[in-house]
Design an enzyme around this catalytic site. Structure first.
Site: not given
Length: 405
Positions: A26-27, A30
């Site tokens: 997920h990170e 980003h």
């Protein structure tokens, strides 16, 4: 005592592996999106709180692992906090400071001065990275191991059950439910479990003819070896389960990719449908799980994968396969939850950006700050509620009551 220690260690390690993989991807979503737009990044963190490990890469990004493994964040240069909540009152002073320190062109590297569409892509990249992870995991497992499926055929109908009242008969093959084509019994069972008290049209093939029967699943408490006692919707029929009834399906890489997309989409649809019923009060929220629930299920899944193995290598492989499949389901859920329009989540930032796109100006700083506090309170409240459910499921209060009585 040794067995308890080993079991606890299995649960903890399994939980950290599953959640760590999902949060990291997920990170990274980003992070990589921001990097592609030339955004200056100060920190990439998996976990919160005091750092257990810290290092810096050649570009100056600080990588760290926090001791609270319940999330992560990417901190862009100029961020006021880990949630990337911009302080609009200080943006002009930030601009002046950056230009004084790094030169006039340096401001283009700061996230909050990037074009709106780029900021939106960076924010949305996290949840979509979760969906991508789920597709890759599902597809990889299908390509490596194939699937053993059971057709949604009726072998036995329980008397006075929803299936019996709807007119299902042994030999019927369910080919569609609620307008969705049905390929396997597992697919049908998953759909029925979340549709208790909802009229569900079933299209069945009976002797070469297709009939439409209307059934309404009813609630029933079922004990599952992995998730424990659960209140789910049931119809009251069983499929044939002889070894010859199972069909082994092999997948080419392209078919596996399609299967990964299909499973991810199906999991997302089931999640959205069930949460929609929960929000509207049609079903109880007592099935909602938090970190403790994920840890318990992770441990159970790892143990189930190791059962029957003849060597330590086979045990590890079986556990790893089960945990990867669980990670795919968890990744879909976390991706969806992060898209909810709650200010502290990615969906909240996208909501603010949507307002900015329409109004041609950002949301006022005090409104964003208030929204952030409300969103954080909602998130913490939801986590506490889910943890309470987990403790109930683990029968912690019953055990404590027995000890003190």
């Amino acid at each position: 005592m040794i067995d308890f220690t080993l079991t606890s260690l299995t649960f903890v390690v399994s939980f950290l592996l599953v959640l760590g993989l999902v949060v990291t991807i997920h990170e990274l979503g980003h992070f990589l999106a921001a990097k592609s737009f030339g955004v200056a990044i100060d920190r990439f963190s998996i976990g919160f709180g005091k750092a257990l490990a810290v290092w810096k890469d050649r570009s100056g990004v600080e990588w760290r692992v926090g001791w609270i493994p319940l999330g992560g964040y990417v901190r862009f240069s100029g961020d006021e906090n880990a949630a990337s909540l911009p302080d609009h009152e200080s943006l002009e002073s930030l601009r002046q400071e950056v230009e004084r320190r790094e030169g006039p062109g340096a401001i283009d590297r700061y996230f909050h001065f990037k074009p709106l569409w780029q900021r939106a892509i960076v924010v949305a990249a996290g949840p979509f990275a979760n969906f991508f992870l789920a597709i890759v995991l599902f597809a990889g497992l299908l390509m490596a191991y194939g699937a053993e499926v059971l057709p949604a055929k009726v072998a036995f109908v329980q008397p006075d059950s929803p299936a019996a009242r709807a007119g299902l008969l042994p030999g019927d093959l369910v080919v569609a439910a609620a307008g969705t084509p049905i390929k396997t019994f597992d697919q049908l069972a998953t759909m029925i479990q979340v549709r208790a008290n909802v009229l569900t049209p079933l299209v069945v093939n009976r002797g070469g003819r297709e009939l439409t029967l209307n059934a309404t699943p009813e609630w029933q408490i079922r004990k599952d070896p992995i998730s424990g006692e659960r209140r789910v919707g049931v119809l009251g029929f069983a499929p044939p389960q002889k070894p010859s009834d199972f069909i082994r399906v092999r997948y080419t890489p392209l078919q596996a990719l399609g299967g990964g997309v299909e499973r991810t989409w199906s999991t997302l649809g089931t999640t959205v449908y069930y949460l929609g019923r929960m929000v509207t009060g049609q079903v109880s929220a007592d099935q909602l799980s938090g970190p403790l629930g994920i840890a318990r299920i992770s441990g159970k899944v790892a143990q189930a994968g190791a059962e029957g193995a003849s060597s330590p290598g086979e045990m590890l492989l079986g556990s790893a396969v089960n945990l990867l499949q669980l990670a795919a389901f968890v990744s879909v859920s976390i991706g969806f939850m992060n898209l909810l329009p709650v200010p502290v989540l990615d969906g909240g930032h996208l909501l603010f950006y949507a307002y900015e796109a329409v109004a041609r100006r950002p949301v006022a700083a005090n409104v964003q700050a208030a929204g952030y506090r409300v969103g954080l309170a909602l998130l913490l409240g939801l986590m506490l509620f889910a943890t309470w459910n987990d403790l109930q499921q683990l029968r912690v209060f019953k055990i404590l009551g027995g000890v003190f009585s």
